[in-house]
Design a protein around this motif. Structure first.
Motif, PDB file in Angstrom:
ATOM      1  N   UNK A   1       0.814  -1.219   0.000  1.00 48.35           N
ATOM      2  CA  UNK A   1       0.000   0.000   0.000  1.00 48.35           C
ATOM      3  C   UNK A   1       0.845   1.265   0.000  1.00 48.35           C
ATOM      4  N   UNK A   2       2.172   1.127   0.006  1.00 50.70           N
ATOM      5  CA  UNK A   2       3.045   2.297   0.133  1.00 50.70           C
ATOM      6  C   UNK A   2       2.836   3.286  -1.010  1.00 50.70           C
ATOM      7  N   UNK A   3       2.844   2.807  -2.255  1.00 53.29           N
ATOM      8  CA  UNK A   3       2.702   3.710  -3.403  1.00 53.29           C
ATOM      9  C   UNK A   3       1.345   4.419  -3.383  1.00 53.29           C
ATOM     10  N   UNK A   4       0.304   3.696  -3.008  1.00 47.27           N
ATOM     11  CA  UNK A   4      -1.032   4.284  -2.946  1.00 47.27           C
ATOM     12  C   UNK A   4      -1.089   5.383  -1.887  1.00 47.27           C
ATOM     13  N   UNK A   5      -0.472   5.145  -0.728  1.00 46.28           N
ATOM     14  CA  UNK A   5      -0.482   6.124   0.358  1.00 46.28           C
ATOM     15  C   UNK A   5       0.270   7.383  -0.050  1.00 46.28           C
ATOM     16  N   UNK A   6       1.385   7.221  -0.747  1.00 47.96           N
ATOM     17  CA  UNK A   6       2.168   8.381  -1.177  1.00 47.96           C
ATOM     18  C   UNK A   6       1.436   9.190  -2.253  1.00 47.96           C
ATOM     19  N   UNK A   7       0.642   8.524  -3.078  1.00 48.69           N
ATOM     20  CA  UNK A   7      -0.049   9.201  -4.171  1.00 48.69           C
ATOM     21  C   UNK A   7      -1.235  10.016  -3.684  1.00 48.69           C
ATOM     22  N   UNK A   8      -1.901   9.586  -2.616  1.00 47.12           N
ATOM     23  CA  UNK A   8      -3.111  10.255  -2.145  1.00 47.12           C
ATOM     24  C   UNK A   8      -2.781  11.609  -1.512  1.00 47.12           C
ATOM     25  N   UNK A   9      -3.793  12.473  -1.445  1.00 47.16           N
ATOM     26  CA  UNK A   9      -3.610  13.766  -0.779  1.00 47.16           C
ATOM     27  C   UNK A   9      -3.297  13.576   0.694  1.00 47.16           C
ATOM     28  N   UNK A  10      -3.972  12.625   1.314  1.00 47.29           N
ATOM     29  CA  UNK A  10      -3.746  12.309   2.729  1.00 47.29           C
ATOM     30  C   UNK A  10      -3.505  10.804   2.835  1.00 47.29           C
ATOM     31  N   UNK A  11      -2.419  10.421   3.447  1.00 50.92           N
ATOM     32  CA  UNK A  11      -2.096   9.008   3.615  1.00 50.92           C
ATOM     33  C   UNK A  11      -2.164   8.609   5.079  1.00 50.92           C
ATOM     34  N   UNK A  12      -2.822   7.496   5.337  1.00 50.11           N
ATOM     35  CA  UNK A  12      -2.956   6.975   6.700  1.00 50.11           C
ATOM     36  C   UNK A  12      -2.395   5.563   6.729  1.00 50.11           C
ATOM     37  N   UNK A  13      -1.432   5.327   7.587  1.00 51.39           N
ATOM     38  CA  UNK A  13      -0.833   4.006   7.724  1.00 51.39           C
ATOM     39  C   UNK A  13      -1.269   3.332   9.011  1.00 51.39           C
ATOM     40  N   UNK A  14      -1.599   2.056   8.902  1.00 49.85           N
ATOM     41  CA  UNK A  14      -2.005   1.273  10.076  1.00 49.85           C
ATOM     42  C   UNK A  14      -0.826   0.398  10.489  1.00 49.85           C
ATOM     43  N   UNK A  15      -0.387   0.559  11.698  1.00 47.80           N
ATOM     44  CA  UNK A  15       0.730  -0.237  12.183  1.00 47.80           C
ATOM     45  C   UNK A  15       0.187  -1.539  12.753  1.00 47.80           C
ATOM     46  N   UNK A  16       0.607  -2.652  12.155  1.00 47.61           N
ATOM     47  CA  UNK A  16       0.138  -3.959  12.611  1.00 47.61           C
ATOM     48  C   UNK A  16       1.141  -5.033  12.277  1.00 47.61           C
ATOM     49  N   UNK A  17       0.641  -6.239  12.016  1.00 45.84           N
ATOM     50  CA  UNK A  17       1.515  -7.388  11.781  1.00 45.84           C
ATOM     51  C   UNK A  17       2.168  -7.344  10.409  1.00 45.84           C
ATOM     52  N   UNK A  18       1.706  -6.452   9.523  1.00 46.16           N
ATOM     53  CA  UNK A  18       2.285  -6.359   8.188  1.00 46.16           C
ATOM     54  C   UNK A  18       3.566  -5.528   8.149  1.00 46.16           C
ATOM     55  N   UNK A  19       3.974  -4.961   9.285  1.00 47.79           N
ATOM     56  CA  UNK A  19       5.195  -4.161   9.313  1.00 47.79           C
ATOM     57  C   UNK A  19       4.892  -2.675   9.384  1.00 47.79           C
ATOM     58  N   UNK A  20       5.927  -1.862   9.209  1.00 48.96           N
ATOM     59  CA  UNK A  20       5.800  -0.412   9.370  1.00 48.96           C
ATOM     60  C   UNK A  20       6.049   0.356   8.072  1.00 48.96           C
ATOM     61  N   UNK A  21       6.124  -0.335   6.950  1.00 43.07           N
ATOM     62  CA  UNK A  21       6.380   0.353   5.684  1.00 43.07           C
ATOM     63  C   UNK A  21       5.295   1.369   5.368  1.00 43.07           C
ATOM     64  N   UNK A  22       4.036   0.981   5.554  1.00 42.16           N
ATOM     65  CA  UNK A  22       2.928   1.893   5.279  1.00 42.16           C
ATOM     66  C   UNK A  22       2.950   3.074   6.236  1.00 42.16           C
ATOM     67  N   UNK A  23       3.315   2.831   7.492  1.00 41.93           N
ATOM     68  CA  UNK A  23       3.345   3.907   8.485  1.00 41.93           C
ATOM     69  C   UNK A  23       4.410   4.939   8.125  1.00 41.93           C
ATOM     70  N   UNK A  24       5.575   4.474   7.681  1.00 47.21           N
ATOM     71  CA  UNK A  24       6.657   5.399   7.343  1.00 47.21           C
ATOM     72  C   UNK A  24       6.323   6.259   6.130  1.00 47.21           C
ATOM     73  N   UNK A  25       5.457   5.768   5.257  1.00 43.12           N
ATOM     74  CA  UNK A  25       5.092   6.520   4.054  1.00 43.12           C
ATOM     75  C   UNK A  25       3.882   7.413   4.264  1.00 43.12           C
ATOM     76  N   UNK A  26       3.251   7.354   5.416  1.00 44.64           N
ATOM     77  CA  UNK A  26       1.963   8.014   5.625  1.00 44.64           C
ATOM     78  C   UNK A  26       2.113   9.383   6.283  1.00 44.64           C
ATOM     79  N   UNK A  27       1.027  10.140   6.245  1.00 44.87           N
ATOM     80  CA  UNK A  27       0.942  11.420   6.954  1.00 44.87           C
ATOM     81  C   UNK A  27       0.474  11.222   8.388  1.00 44.87           C
ATOM     82  N   UNK A  28      -0.382  10.241   8.587  1.00 38.69           N
ATOM     83  CA  UNK A  28      -0.903   9.937   9.916  1.00 38.69           C
ATOM     84  C   UNK A  28      -0.763   8.432  10.148  1.00 38.69           C
ATOM     85  N   UNK A  29      -0.485   8.051  11.379  1.00 41.25           N
ATOM     86  CA  UNK A  29      -0.339   6.639  11.731  1.00 41.25           C
ATOM     87  C   UNK A  29      -1.329   6.291  12.831  1.00 41.25           C
ATOM     88  N   UNK A  30      -2.017   5.177  12.644  1.00 38.11           N
ATOM     89  CA  UNK A  30      -2.952   4.682  13.646  1.00 38.11           C
ATOM     90  C   UNK A  30      -2.673   3.192  13.857  1.00 38.11           C
TER      91      UNK A  30
END
Length: 550
Positions: free
Chosen positions: A454-483
């Motif tokens: 989901x990293x590329x999708x999060x970077x492309x959007x106006x607002x990116x939200x990453x969910x920190x879970x068992x899938x790792x932190x790649x999405x969180x590092x690319x996001x504007x907000x982390x939950x």
């Protein structure tokens, strides 16, 4: 999990079972053992042990992979040590935990063909203790099926008629089980194995070991076609993908069975999505799962409704040709237009008024919900057609936007649907869809993801939200907000988002007020000062005002 022989033993003894049993006896393979070995060896999991303890802890990049290796351990094949190129298994012949008769088996790992979202599979090539070469592979059914023995017309080894019939029957048997797993919302994988002589890999002149090593040397310097290979965003001319597929095809693998893993939804996911829909926020779910699984998940999280399927309002875009996709888009748009026309007609009769006052009855809140399912292959056809139109327009000095042509019709269809579900989507396709909606519709987009896909999708959007879970932190590092949970998205948007919007709005209004106050008083003072440029305020007064009141 579906292992072919066990499924047959629990079956009704139909023709498929007999044909598959014949295939089993002719190939000489023990499906159960090969199936478990494939799970234990075909992965990138690292087992670790602390000190002199014999207890193994698994370190995996994917929870699905860890679950499959755990299952193999439960079945008596424990991944005990990985010290490249050696892989050591601890075998429990009398069941896991029973120390009687325990022994170790060591395999030599010759190559690891990594999983990417483009390939949708991963393979490992090992040398068994008896010297034979084993190729274990697992992945999506759509990517594994073309690699199975008898599937490639150009294969060097052609199966005999009876073996080919048995292999095809075996495949159909497993596909039916896979469909049932998908309807239950389970994430499924095909598991395959190929066995070749040592010369197949070791031959210094024509062995695949030499071919693979030579190809990897050429790919050491990453070219434009290989850029983003491990993220699944490489081009169709990627040399690394080509050699990996060639090796897998040459292995002539046989289908062992399928796995199915439950991907549980977090708490309050349906309530959160319902709140987003009630706020008139269009929700598009882009997933790598197969269609049946994606639909089941959509139903479970309130994104799709059972009434859609019942009333024929669950539309699909799954054509395998451009012409077919064009027809499906037009048919679906016509279906929505007829549905809205019927709603307006029913509203007029219900209100007893035939005037134009009821032309818009049936808009938001009263419309019958419509859902759309689109496959990765169908979207790729639409995207490639858009790129061709852009190229033709540039040649004549014109422009072609996302609102034009087939892409424009697709956008129109998607925006008229309550929810859209994309299945078998690759990461670059997810990002492309976000870009199309953002630029084609001209709206603000928010992307939510929890994995590297989901990293590329999060970077492309106006607002990116990453969910920190068992899938790792790649999405969180690319996001504007982390939950940490998807349900927190509700409070993030409707509470903190609203308060932030109000604060920014008040700040903008205050800036206008402050500038007007300063500029207009200076302008009015200019009338009395003959517009000499003399300031009405002392310089330190501005600073004192900012410090005291702002």
């Amino acid at each position: 999990m579906a292992i072919n022989r066990r499924a047959r033993e629990n079956g009704n003894g139909d023709d498929d079972s007999k044909a598959s049993e014949a295939h089993l006896s002719q190939s000489g393979l023990d499906f159960e053992e090969e199936f478990i070995l494939s799970l234990a060896l075909g992965n990138s999991v690292f087992p670790t042990r602390e000190g002199s303890s014999d207890d193994v802890t698994l370190k995996a990049s994917s929870p699905d992979e860890e679950a499959l290796v755990e299952f193999a351990r439960f079945m008596g094949y424990e991944l005990y040590e990985r010290n490249p190129p050696e892989i050591k298994l601890k075998v429990y012949p009398n069941g896991y935990g029973n120390p009687k008769g325990v022994y170790f088996v060591t395999y030599e790992q010759l190559a690891l063909l990594d999983f990417t979202s483009k390939r949708k599979r991963m393979s490992v090539i090992v040398r068994a203790p008896d010297g034979r070469i084993k190729i274990y592979s697992k992945g999506a059914d759509s990517s594994i099926a073309p690699l199975l023995a008898g599937a490639d017309p150009a294969a060097k080894v052609v199966l005999q008629d009876e073996k080919l019939a048995a292999a095809q029957s075996n495949y159909q048997f497993t596909v039916r089980r896979l469909g049932r797993f998908g309807e239950q919302g389970l994430r499924t994988l095909f598991v395959t194995c190929g066995t070749r002589d040592a010369s197949w890999w070791d031959d210094p002149a024509d062995g695949w070991g030499k071919k693979y090593a030579d190809a990897m040397k050429k790919c050491a310097v990453e070219g434009p076609n290989e850029k983003g290979h491990f993220k699944g965003s490489c081009t169709s001319e990627c040399r690394r993908c080509a050699i990996e597929e060639s090796v897998e095809r040459a292995a002539e693998m046989e289908l062992l069975g399928a796995t199915a893993i439950e991907d549980k939804l977090q708490n309050k996911v349906p309530d959160t999505i319902r709140a987003l829909l009630d706020a008139n926020i269009n929700v598009w779910v882009l997933t790598g799962d197969k269609m049946e699984t994606a639909i089941n998940i959509g139903m479970a999280c309130n994104l799709l409704e059972s009434a859609m399927e019942k009333n024929g309002n669950l539309l699909r875009l799954q054509g395998d040709s451009l012409r077919r996709v064009e027809l499906e888009i037009e048919e679906n748009l016509d279906h929505i237009e007829r549905l809205r026309r019927q709603e307006r007609s029913s509203a007029r009769k219900r209100h007893g008024d035939l005037s134009a006052d009821y032309e818009d009855v049936g808009d938001e809140g009263e419309q019958e919900p419509v859902g759309l399912i689109i496959t990765s292959s169908a979207f790729e056809l639409i995207w490639q057609e858009h790129l061709r139109c852009v190229a033709r327009a540039e040649k004549v000095g014109a422009t072609h936007t996302f609102r034009d042509g087939l892409m424009g019709r697709f956008l129109l269809l998607g925006m008229q649907c309550k929810s859209v579900v994309g299945c078998r989507m690759q990461p670059n396709q997810k990002a492309t869809i976000v870009r199309i909606v953002k630029e084609g519709v001209g709206t603000t987009t928010l992307a939510v993801g929890d994995g590297a896909n989901d990293e590329q999708m999060i970077r492309e959007a106006d607002v990116g939200v990453g969910i920190r879970g068992v899938e790792g932190t790649t999405a969180v590092r690319a996001s504007d907000y982390a939950i940490s949970q998807f349900s927190f998205l509700r409070r993030l948007i409707f509470v903190h988002g609203r308060l932030s919007y109000r604060r920014i709005s008040m700040l903008i209004c205050y800036i206008f007020y402050k500038n007007a106050l300063i500029c207009f008083t200076q302008l009015w003072f200019g009338v009395f000062s003959g517009f000499s440029g003399q300031p009405i305020y002392l310089e330190w007064a501005y600073q004192l005002y900012d410090v005291s009141f702002t």
